[in-house]
Scaffold this active site. Structure first.
Site, PDB file in Angstrom:
ATOM      1  N   HIS A   1      52.389  12.661  56.170  1.00  0.00           N
ATOM      2  CA  HIS A   1      52.591  14.103  56.228  1.00  0.00           C
ATOM      3  C   HIS A   1      51.306  14.910  56.016  1.00  0.00           C
ATOM      4  CE1 HIS A   1      55.062  17.728  55.923  1.00  0.00           C
ATOM      5  NE2 HIS A   1      54.423  18.062  54.821  1.00  0.00           N
TER       6      HIS A   1
ATOM      7  N   SER B   1      52.709  21.887  57.314  1.00  0.00           N
ATOM      8  CA  SER B   1      54.007  21.709  56.666  1.00  0.00           C
ATOM      9  C   SER B   1      54.815  23.006  56.705  1.00  0.00           C
ATOM     10  CB  SER B   1      53.763  21.208  55.241  1.00  0.00           C
ATOM     11  OG  SER B   1      54.958  20.852  54.613  1.00  0.00           O
TER      12      SER B   1
ATOM     13  N   ASP C   1      55.793  10.135  58.678  1.00  0.00           N
ATOM     14  CA  ASP C   1      56.017  11.270  57.774  1.00  0.00           C
ATOM     15  C   ASP C   1      57.343  11.088  57.045  1.00  0.00           C
ATOM     16  OD1 ASP C   1      56.480  13.834  56.608  1.00  0.00           O
ATOM     17  OD2 ASP C   1      55.284  14.784  58.184  1.00  0.00           O
TER      18      ASP C   1
END
Lengths: 421, 470
Positions: A362, A235, A327
């Protein structure tokens, strides 16, 4: 059918495994063609209860082999050797927005596997168990050493594999939630990489030099090969990894792994500038019908201006992108497409590998970790809590975790262990 | 056992290991950088799967990222609780892809040869320069055996301490599965340790007795509990226990009852397992007890040649009466096997095996130099045939295995120090056996012992329910 006329045997091998090792779960000595429920129970460090279960029917010999027999229903179905772990979800009545994360990487997860009579779907705590065993799942292999790092203003934890070394090194950059997340570097060290977990969001105004200092600390460790260092990011950590690799003269990784990352960011300034930039687009926040936050539009559309995205055409080392196509938190698929286009234009796309997983979200974690479609999120330095929609569906997301981890380890070995100097 | 205590034991085990690694110069702790060539050299990747196993589980050791056709030595190192070092090693050559897979490739030399997945454990022996007569036994079963597996360049046969390995991995070998409970028993004069499997139970039970060396040996019981049996390791020879002069079987019957009466034990599914003198006691109880009836018995390296109505100390002393038959070989090792040969035909001098009422499994090595177990087994079969209960008997004879048939993958030793309890005298005893056949015997017999115990002690649905629709 009186259950006290027979006793079944439940065995799990290995009973103490690394979190990415498969186990084999077997039931023996039950009546033939008999319905049973396999159940897994896990208590998190915060005291929450997670559970998973599958419905089985014994074969003509009175056996169930979870690695070969299909689950007919439950939290997973089909032939799923590890379904009892990856389909774990908070027990009914739990607080909302839970995410399973192990804070103490030095102790194992303790999962209780049990067998129940018939096909049960609820009320497990009130029912009699036919058999149960305790299974340990470890992030750290025996012999891996954990070292606190506080030198030169850098805060982190270094995990060293057993043996004389020297070892290739990894700098592990977690996401915008901040803190010192140790379980992934502990697991990477268990696979032979000296791995540094870096705490980099303690202050809002962290300077870019902080990452260079951390990189140097890793390089200079007597048991690390200074020319064989890679970056692994998740991320926001991926954004940092990309930016540092392209623009820093100190950070010259041999390879980079970006999980659920994006190259879209304000290039010139510090992290604080990046956050400010994202905050400017708050109005693009969307909410689903459960009022969970979708942040993926904040970085869109993909800019054409090179001051607003990392110029990956200048990358000089192999890059592995891990993409969850569902995501909802970051525009990872769109970023990956744009990165590919940029690298094709610049002539360095031979360095790029993209692993793209349909219906994965994600939070692509080490394999067999429970999937979290939406969870409580608090950005580092902020006091406001949201329920962020991460995305992904349980089974495809779990398959993505398993496949991506294996390929990530192969990629790291290939580039850090096997490649010639 | 809580995860917390588990962690503390592990940390203690690691401390031992780090001391070990430091002593062997394996760590760059002094801060001295390895030479620059070494810093650039690519190291092979050594893996052991699973990283933590039960003592009877197989592991896979593999090396990758070597140059092709590269000679390497795989080495194992363990420091015992007595602080002695044990090691094993095998010589390999990597394949065209630079890999060595221990479970498939043949070792070309070392302490074992051929394709031997577990050779790095069962062929261990004390390192050169160690004290003599050593035996490897784990007394603390709540912590694992920690084994360091390393890869060295070339085919090395000595001086492992003087050179750093190319790569190392650590593996743990446990006698206790997670969740197994260990409880001290000091009840009604009975001394022992009980191990209870994880789960609600109830479980079958096993009374577990070691041999004439005495003391409280727990590891087999811990392992049996890890396989679903409540198991009581019984101390029956320590002076404090004072059972040796007891003429009756009361002590053993009390121990058996303690298991039966445990709330997590199925009362009519309790068996007995014994080694050596423990096996003789097992036969004695099975044949003569009027208050306990084991559901099945396992006798490892035992004999029925002992007078039934006599106390244990009489039996032990009686054995030493036949001094003229007790040889001492050219290496000063006591060879005791001839003490009971030829097998007596006098019924007063041996147990009446016609009285056995339960299934009986005998496990023997034909190179047993300590006791004439194979000859005893033949005589047992003869007696049972004559009495009409031979259908209860199963005998496993292992060629070239010795006396100490232990759980699998533990090292074999042909002779070791032994203290004759009541004389308080230390001697060197020849147990017999050749390493590889003995290791095979341990692996095979353990599987068969577990199957035998499961078959007779775990109630099976097909035998107990009618063929009705469920």
């Amino acid at each position: 059918m009186e259950t006290n006329l027979w006793r079944l045997l439940l065995s799990v091998q290995p009973s103490r495994g690394l979190v990415d090792e498969k186990f084999s779960v077997r039931v023996q000595n039950a009546p033939p063609a008999h319905p049973l429920t396999m159940h897994a129970l896990l208590h998190s460090e915060d005291g929450d209860t997670w559970e998973a279960f599958g419905h089985y029917v014994t074969d003509s010999g009175g056996d169930v082999n979870v690695s070969e027999d299909p689950s007919l229903g439950g939290t997973y179905d089909g032939v799923e050797p590890m379904g009892l772990l990856w389909s774990l979800r908070p027990a009914p009545g739990s607080r909302p927005g839970l995410r399973f994360r192990k804070r103490d990487a030095q102790t194992p997860m303790q999962v209780r596997l049990s067998v129940y009579q018939g096909h049960q779907s609820e009320g497990f705590m009130d029912r009699a168990v036919l058999a149960s065993v305790m299974v340990e799942r470890w992030y750290m292999a025996p012999g891996v050493r954990r070292v606190n790092i506080t030198e030169g203003g850098v805060t982190g934890t270094l995990f060293l594999p057993p043996g004389p070394g020297p070892f290739p090194g990894l700098m592990d950059l977690w996401g915008g939630g901040g803190g010192l997340v140790e379980y992934r570097p502990a697991l990477l060290a268990s696979h032979g990489f000296a791995s540094l977990a870096l705490d980099y969001l303690k202050q809002a105004d962290v300077k870019n030099e902080y990452f260079e200092d951390a990189y140097r600390v890793l390089q200079q460790h007597p048991q690390v090969c200074k020319n064989r260092i890679g970056l692994v990011g998740l991320s926001f950590g991926s954004s940092v990894a990309l930016k540092m690799s392209v623009y820093s003269n100190v950070i010259q990784p041999r390879c980079i792994v970006c999980v659920s990352g994006s190259h879209i960011q304000h290039v010139g300034g510090t992290l604080a500038d990046i956050f400010a930039d994202i905050a400017k687009n708050q109005k693009k926040t969307r909410y689903n019908e459960e009022n969970q936050v979708i942040w993926r539009d904040l970085l869109l559309p993909v800019p054409t201006d090179l001051s607003k995205k990392v110029d990956v055409g200048r990358l000089q080392c192999p890059l592995l992108l891990v993409v969850g196509e569902d995501d909802q938190n970051w525009p990872v698929p769109e970023s990956a497409d744009d990165m590919r286009e940029m690298m094709e234009g610049a002539g360095n796309s031979h360095l790029l590998t993209v692993l793209s997983y349909p219906r994965a979200g994600h939070l692509i974690e080490p394999p067999y970790s429970p999937h979290c479609r939406a969870g409580t999120f608090m950005a580092a330095g902020s006091r406001k809590k949201f329920i962020a929609l991460w995305g992904g569906e349980v089974a495809p997301h779990s398959r993505a975790q398993e496949d991506a981890w294996r390929k990530t380890l192969d990629f790291l070995r290939e580039n850090l262990y096997c490649s010639a100097d | 056992m809580s995860w917390r205590s588990c962690f503390y034991f592990l940390r203690a085990a690691h401390k031992t290991l780090y001391t070990l690694q430091e002593q062997l110069g394996l760590l760059g702790r002094s801060g001295i950088r390895p030479s620059s060539t070494m810093a650039q050299t690519v190291t092979p990747i050594l893996s052991v799967l699973p990283t933590r196993g039960l003592v009877d589980e197989k592991f896979k050791v593999a090396l990758e990222n070597l140059p092709p056709r590269f000679p390497v030595t795989l080495h194992s190192l363990h420091q015992s609780e007595d602080k002695d070092y044990w090691e094993a090693f095998g010589y390999y050559v990597s394949d065209d892809r630079g890999r060595v897979t221990v479970s498939q490739d043949a070792s070309l030399g070392g302490t074992y040869t051929g394709a031997e997945p577990m050779g790095l454990l069962w062929s261990m022996r004390p390192v050169p320069g160690s004290r003599t007569g050593l035996r490897l036994r784990k007394m603390d079963v709540q912590s694992p055996m920690v084994v360091l597996i390393s890869a060295y360049k070339g085919h090395v046969f000595e001086g492992f301490r003087e050179q750093p390995p190319m790569a190392s991995a650590v593996t743990e070998r446990w006698y206790m599965a997670p969740g197994v409970q260990r409880i001290d028993i000091r009840e009604r004069g009975v001394k022992g340790t009980i191990f209870i499997p994880q789960g609600p139970g109830p479980f079958p039970g096993v009374l577990d007795m070691w041999g004439g060396g005495g003391g409280l040996v727990e590891y087999r019981s811990a392992l049996l509990a890890s396989h679903g049996f409540v198991s009581l390791a019984l101390d029956y020879l320590s002076p404090k226990v004072a059972v040796a002069d007891d003429q009756s079987l009361v002590y053993f019957e009390k121990a058996f009852n303690i298991i039966q009466q445990h709330p997590q034990v199925i009362k009519d599914r309790v068996g007995i397992c014994g080694l050596c003198l423990g096996a003789s006691v097992t036969l004695n109880v099975a044949a003569y007890s009027e208050s306990v009836s084991p559901r099945c018995c396992v006798c490892i390296s035992g004999s029925h040649v002992l007078p039934a109505a006599k106390s244990l100390s009489y039996v032990i002393n009686d054995g030493y009466k036949h001094m003229d038959k007790l040889l001492v070989d050219e290496q000063n090792r006591m060879v005791w096997r001839h003490a009971i040969l030829p097998i007596t035909t006098n019924p007063d001098e041996k147990l009446d095996m016609g009285r056995i009422k339960c299934p009986l499994l005998l496990v023997n090595g034909d190179d047993d130099q300590s006791k004439a177990t194979v000859e005893s087994a033949e005589d047992i079969a003869k007696m049972m045939r004559a009495a009409g209960n031979e259908h209860l008997l199963t005998t496993l004879n292992y060629h070239d295995a010795g006396h100490l048939i232990e759980p699998p993958y533990t090292p074999h030793f042909r002779a070791s120090n032994f203290i004759i309890q009541h004389l308080q005298q230390k001697v060197l005893v020849l147990w017999g056996g050749k390493t590889k056949p003995h290791a095979d015997a341990q692996e095979d017999s353990w599987q068969k012992i577990l199957s035998f115990l499961r078959e007779h002690l775990y109630p099976c649905p097909s035998s107990s329910i009618p063929q009705a629709k469920l």
